[in-house]
Scaffold this motif. Structure first.
Motif: not given
Length: 371
Positions: A307-319, A338-344, A356-361, A365-367
């Motif tokens: 399992s992975i928990r992705l914190g709220s401050g992530i702006q970039t995920i590299g290739d 909200q969704p962010i741009s991620i690498g290849l 993929l579990v996201v906040n209901s609010g 946006l994710w969909r």
């Protein structure tokens, strides 16, 4: 009296010159080595790799003597590359530099380096898998890229008092290296220097180094804001990163096969490229909200990840940043607003059964997000 002083000075100078310069190199081998490399790449001397011409090569009872036309100061690029039957060598005083690949892929078990030596180039001893413990002379100022990579028999390497720089993957794959001490002279250490050193239990730092420190065998910058390297052989299935750490350096934990969890503080800001790549026992990644970047290949091939928990401050995920490649992966708990741009290929090789579990609010946006 004056004549006596002059004679004493002459003798002293003669003795110094005799010790300083030599036109012979001696070695031991299991059988005679040819002086040229043939089309099949068999062992042999690269005769153009010395600063002076080779005059003779004598071999008897396993001992070879190479004589040159003048004093040897350089062992050049690929000079003894691939001499698989060479067992040991003694380099004379007066040699100042060892070139790239000079002894790479040889059968060396030991080598005596002269105190005159100042420079060792990249790949110089790469894949000398029989080479034992090393002592680096005090005039050497840097350990080059891949210099001792895959020296699998080495258990200790004493670095000289003048070493300032240790380059990228310099000791990678030295799987029997148990400990090493960074001299106080060192000002910079490259990435992944000790990756795949499975027996390394401690990276120590000499007292008085103004740039680096060691805490419980783990290497940090002196201000403890960057975790530089975690020794793979260190005991424990979990590790808690100290609170002052803001950055995890490129490859700091890479290829560690025993850690199951690394606990991060809420002060952490950045997870470097390849930081946890190949950590095959890692099961959980709980990334704090303050982390803004997950580097390229940061968690690639963590094959036991659950399992992975992705914190709220992530702006970039590299290739390939989260190219986990784990069949056990069951949940990504995402706190991103909200969704962010991620690498290849950042999320490649994650099973379809993973949730993929996201906040209901933010679900809408994710969909509607691309990809």
């Amino acid at each position: 009296m004056i004549k006596h002083k002059l004679l004493t000075l002459f003798v002293a100078l003669y003795a110094t010159t005799a010790l300083w310069a030599s036109n012979t190199i001696t070695y031991a081998a299991t059988e005679k080595l040819s002086e040229t490399t043939d089309q099949w790449g068999r062992m042999g001397f690269h005769t153009n790799a010395f600063n002076v011409a080779m005059l003779t090569h004598d071999f008897s009872n396993g001992i070879g003597t190479i004589t040159f036309d003048g004093d040897v100061t350089t062992v050049g690029r690929m000079a003894f590359y691939g001499c698989s039957n060479m067992a040991s060598i003694s380099l004379p005083e007066g040699i100042l530099s060892i070139g790239a690949l000079a002894f790479a892929s040889t059968g060396l078990t030991s080598i005596i380096l002269p105190q005159s030596l100042e420079f060792i180039d990249e790949y110089a001893f790469e894949w000398c898998d029989k080479l034992g413990d090393m002592i680096i002379p005090d005039k050497v100022t840097s350990i080059g890229f891949n210099t001792f990579a895959h020296c699998e028999s080495m258990t200790q390497c004493k670095l000289g008092a003048s070493v300032q720089f240790i380059d990228f993957v310099a000791f990678q794959g030295c799987k029997n290296l148990t400990s090493i001490t960074i001299p106080k002279s060192v000002t910079a250490i490259g990435n992944s220097v000790f990756t795949m050193d499975s027996a390394l239990v401690s990276i120590d730092v000499e007292e008085g180094n103004p740039n680096y420190c060691s805490i419980d065998g783990v290497l940090f910058t002196i201000d403890t804001t960057t975790l530089v390297s975690y020794p793979e052989g260190r005991d424990g299935l979990t590790y808690t990163i100290p609170r002052p750490v803001r950055h995890i350096q490129y490859g700091a934990f890479a290829e560690n096969w025993q850690l199951e969890e690394v606990i991060m503080s809420d002060n952490l800001l950045d997870i470097g490229d390849y930081a946890f790549s190949g950590c095959r026992a890692l099961k959980i990644a709980n990334i704090p909200n303050q982390v803004t970047r997950i580097g390229e290949w940061a968690y690639a091939n963590c094959m036991q990840m659950d399992s992975i928990r992705l914190g709220s401050g992530i702006q970039t995920i590299g290739d390939c940043g989260l190219m986990i490649n784990s069949e056990n992966m069951r949940i990504i708990d995402c706190y991103l607003p909200q969704p962010i741009s991620i690498g290849l290929q950042a999320l490649d090789y994650i099973p379809f059964s993973c949730l993929l579990v996201v906040n209901s609010g933010t679900a809408k946006l994710w969909r509607n997000a691309d990809g």
